[in-house]
Motif scaffolding. Structure first.
Motif, PDB file in Angstrom:
ATOM      1  N   PHE A 125       2.523  -7.162  -6.302  1.00 41.75           N
ATOM      2  CA  PHE A 125       3.950  -7.001  -6.629  1.00 41.75           C
ATOM      3  C   PHE A 125       4.846  -7.790  -5.667  1.00 41.75           C
ATOM      4  O   PHE A 125       6.054  -7.524  -5.558  1.00 41.75           O
ATOM      5  CB  PHE A 125       4.346  -5.518  -6.679  1.00 41.75           C
ATOM      6  N   CYS A 161      -5.914  -5.396  -0.414  1.00 45.03           N
ATOM      7  CA  CYS A 161      -6.139  -5.596  -1.851  1.00 45.03           C
ATOM      8  C   CYS A 161      -7.553  -6.112  -2.132  1.00 45.03           C
ATOM      9  O   CYS A 161      -8.080  -5.917  -3.234  1.00 45.03           O
ATOM     10  CB  CYS A 161      -5.104  -6.554  -2.418  1.00 45.03           C
ATOM     11  N   CYS A 164      -9.631  -3.130  -2.831  1.00 41.16           N
ATOM     12  CA  CYS A 164      -9.028  -2.117  -3.713  1.00 41.16           C
ATOM     13  C   CYS A 164      -9.718  -2.148  -5.078  1.00 41.16           C
ATOM     14  O   CYS A 164      -9.646  -3.153  -5.792  1.00 41.16           O
ATOM     15  CB  CYS A 164      -7.537  -2.411  -3.866  1.00 41.16           C
ATOM     16  N   CYS A 169      -1.492  -0.312  -8.664  1.00 41.40           N
ATOM     17  CA  CYS A 169      -0.176  -0.951  -8.787  1.00 41.40           C
ATOM     18  C   CYS A 169      -0.054  -1.688 -10.118  1.00 41.40           C
ATOM     19  O   CYS A 169       1.011  -1.689 -10.747  1.00 41.40           O
ATOM     20  CB  CYS A 169       0.068  -1.902  -7.621  1.00 41.40           C
ATOM     21  N   CYS A 209       0.767   2.256  -4.949  1.00 38.99           N
ATOM     22  CA  CYS A 209      -0.248   1.771  -3.999  1.00 38.99           C
ATOM     23  C   CYS A 209      -0.531   2.854  -2.957  1.00 38.99           C
ATOM     24  O   CYS A 209       0.398   3.363  -2.321  1.00 38.99           O
ATOM     25  CB  CYS A 209       0.246   0.491  -3.328  1.00 38.99           C
TER      26      CYS A 209
HETATM   27  S1  SF4 Z   1      -2.892  -0.723  -5.271  1.00 37.48           S
HETATM   28 FE1  SF4 Z   1      -2.284  -1.527  -3.245  1.00 37.48          FE
HETATM   29  S2  SF4 Z   1      -4.194  -2.207  -2.301  1.00 37.48           S
HETATM   30 FE2  SF4 Z   1      -4.594  -1.977  -4.517  1.00 37.48          FE
HETATM   31  S3  SF4 Z   1      -4.248  -4.031  -5.371  1.00 37.48           S
HETATM   32 FE3  SF4 Z   1      -2.316  -2.879  -5.541  1.00 37.48          FE
HETATM   33  S4  SF4 Z   1      -1.185  -3.435  -3.666  1.00 37.48           S
HETATM   34 FE4  SF4 Z   1      -3.318  -3.997  -3.318  1.00 37.48          FE
END
Ligand code: SF4
Ligand code: SF4
Length: 237
Positions: A125, A161, A164, A169, A209
């Motif tokens: 984002f 990320c 993740c 997000c 997030c």
């Molecule tokens: S939820 Fe957070 S850690 Fe996971 S991809 Fe999105 S910004 Fe990155």
């Protein structure tokens, strides 16, 4: 042989931390990439300065201090930051010269400086993210100074990320602006401008997030920041 002017100085970090300006990175101007130095030189002559200090906020403390300061203005965070840095130099570094390059209307490569400091990783984002603070951190000041603070080493933290699995997000963005290639700014902007948009004064993707969630800004600060960006969107798009 050195004289007293060669002695290293201590950055008054405790004073800045107390005010919520709790992230600081010191660069030697001479060691910055040539392209970065040239872009700074276009804003202000670097002659007479030795260091560049990047100052940021992490978490909620800054907003609490801004509110306690009683500053009522269009941009109380910037005004509080400028005032705090002026007070800090006056009280603790009275013999040093400094110049604020940011906040200002000049284009400054904040994310580039953040990357040099090891603070910045790109999120889907388009807000920087790191493993400690999540996305709840922001650049607040860039200062030229003739100081002799110890130069900072880059912070080494992994990109959150990369590990993740759920990418919450991406699913949380009601405009479908994330994922599947680069960030789609036009979708985000079009959605935020709608009168009944759920993102007029927030970003649902950012809220979704889980990284650094204990540092999440208060609803009031989130609303303040996104109201400013919405005004810019309505003016320029
Ligand atoms: S939820 Fe957070 S850690 Fe996971 S991809 Fe999105 S910004 Fe990155
Ligand atoms: S502000 Fe809303 S529309 Fe824009 S990226 Fe965030 S969640 Fe998506």
């Amino acid at each position: 042989m050195s004289d007293f002017t060669d002695l290293p100085q201590a950055l008054p970090a405790a004073v800045l931390n107390e005010a919520g300006l709790n992230r600081q990175a010191v660069f030697a101007l001479a060691e910055l990439p040539a392209e970065m130095r040239a872009s700074l030189e276009a804003i202000a002559p670097l002659a007479g300065y030795r260091q560049l200090i990047l100052i940021g906020q992490g978490g909620r403390r800054l907003w609490e201090c801004v509110k306690a300061s009683g500053i009522r203005s269009a941009d109380p965070i910037d005004d509080f930051t400028v005032r705090t840095i002026a007070q800090c130099f006056a009280a603790h570094l009275p013999d040093n010269r400094y110049q604020l390059l940011y906040p200002s209307h000049h284009p400054i490569g904040l994310q580039q400086l953040g990357s040099l400091a090891g603070w910045h990783h790109a999120s889907p984002f388009m807000v920087g993210i790191d493993a400690e603070w999540g996305s709840w951190s922001a650049y607040r000041a860039v200062v030229l100074a003739d100081t002799r603070f110890p130069v900072s080493s880059p912070v080494h933290r992994s990109h959150p990320c990369s590990a993740c699995r759920t990418q919450d997000c991406i699913a949380a963005c009601p405009a479908g602006a994330l994922g599947d290639g680069p960030f789609k700014l036009e979708r985000c902007v079009a959605y935020r401008k709608q009168p009944d948009s759920a993102c007029r004064t927030t970003c649902l993707a950012r809220l979704a997030c889980p990284v650094g969630v204990r540092h999440r800004y208060t609803d009031e600060q989130i609303s303040h920041s996104y109201s400013i960006s919405l005004r810019m969107i309505e003016e320029f798009y």
